[in-house]
Design an enzyme around this catalytic site. Structure first.
Site, mmCIF file in Angstrom:
data_model
loop_
_atom_site.group_PDB
_atom_site.id
_atom_site.type_symbol
_atom_site.label_atom_id
_atom_site.label_comp_id
_atom_site.label_asym_id
_atom_site.label_seq_id
_atom_site.Cartn_x
_atom_site.Cartn_y
_atom_site.Cartn_z
ATOM 1 C CG ASP A 1 26.916 57.188 70.735
ATOM 2 O OD1 ASP A 1 26.881 58.287 70.176
ATOM 3 O OD2 ASP A 1 27.952 56.704 71.225
ATOM 4 C CG HIS B 1 33.016 55.497 62.198
ATOM 5 N ND1 HIS B 1 33.240 56.840 62.018
ATOM 6 C CD2 HIS B 1 32.610 55.355 63.481
ATOM 7 C CE1 HIS B 1 32.985 57.484 63.137
ATOM 8 N NE2 HIS B 1 32.588 56.613 64.041
ATOM 9 C CG PHE C 1 36.197 57.045 70.153
ATOM 10 C CD1 PHE C 1 36.530 56.142 71.148
ATOM 11 C CD2 PHE C 1 37.061 58.098 69.895
ATOM 12 C CE1 PHE C 1 37.697 56.283 71.875
ATOM 13 C CE2 PHE C 1 38.227 58.260 70.620
ATOM 14 C CZ PHE C 1 38.554 57.349 71.612
ATOM 15 N N GLY C 2 32.959 54.701 68.049
ATOM 16 C CA GLY C 2 31.555 54.536 67.715
ATOM 17 C C GLY C 2 31.241 53.298 66.898
#
Length: 177
Positions: free
Chosen positions: A62, A66, A80-81
């Protein structure tokens, strides 16, 4: 249960859901903000059980890079992430194989055969003339995960500094044709 009835249901888990709980949000802040969110220890253990019994057929990353600016926007606005591609194999070797949770063939299948079956791709081969797709592992290499050494330009990763045993030492991808 659906799999036992022959339904084409698959499942996967990511290292962050296998090795972190919701408590990581306190330590790592927005670098532990992901979707689905981290859960409690019982949920983490259920995922590991799912890997062991074959309910889950793949380990995925996943990988969600960012920028530091994006993640600095605060808990409610940060995306998110996390990045996980370069940490996945060392983490899984350390926490699943070297701690006796999974055998090496089980772990390798979760990164190779399982995802290929889900995607309907042929399983790799080492036969003469086949396209090379080989990863070389050092199962005993002790090292620290360092996000500064990642090829990714992003650094949104909660594993920086984690001590690992086992890592990728080489890859070969291509065709001799």
């Amino acid at each position: 249960m659906a799999q036992q009835h022959g339904l084409p249901v698959t499942g996967e888990a990511c290292p962050h859901h296998l090795f972190l709980t919701d408590e990581a949000c306190r330590t790592f802040g927005v670098n532990a903000k992901m979707a689905p969110p981290l859960r409690e220890e019982a949920d983490r253990q259920a995922l590991i059980d799912g890997l062991r019994d074959g309910t889950l057929c793949a380990i995925a990353t996943d990988h969600a890079p960012h920028s530091a600016d994006e993640k600095a926007a605060g808990w409610t606005k940060a995306p998110f992430g996390i990045i996980g591609l370069e940490a996945a194999v060392p983490l899984c070797l350390s926490e699943l194989y070297n701690k006796g949770v999974l055998t090496l063939p089980q772990l390798i299948a979760l990164f190779t055969v399982g995802p290929r079956k889900v995607l309907g791709l042929p399983v790799g081969s080492l036969e003469l003339g086949a396209t090379a797709d080989v990863t070389i592992l050092d199962l005993d290499a002790k090292h620290s995960i360092s996000v500064e050494s990642f090829a990714s330009r992003s650094r949104n990763c909660p594993y920086d500094g984690w001590q690992c045993r086992g890592k990728v030492v080489g890859t070969l991808v291509g065709s001799s044709r």
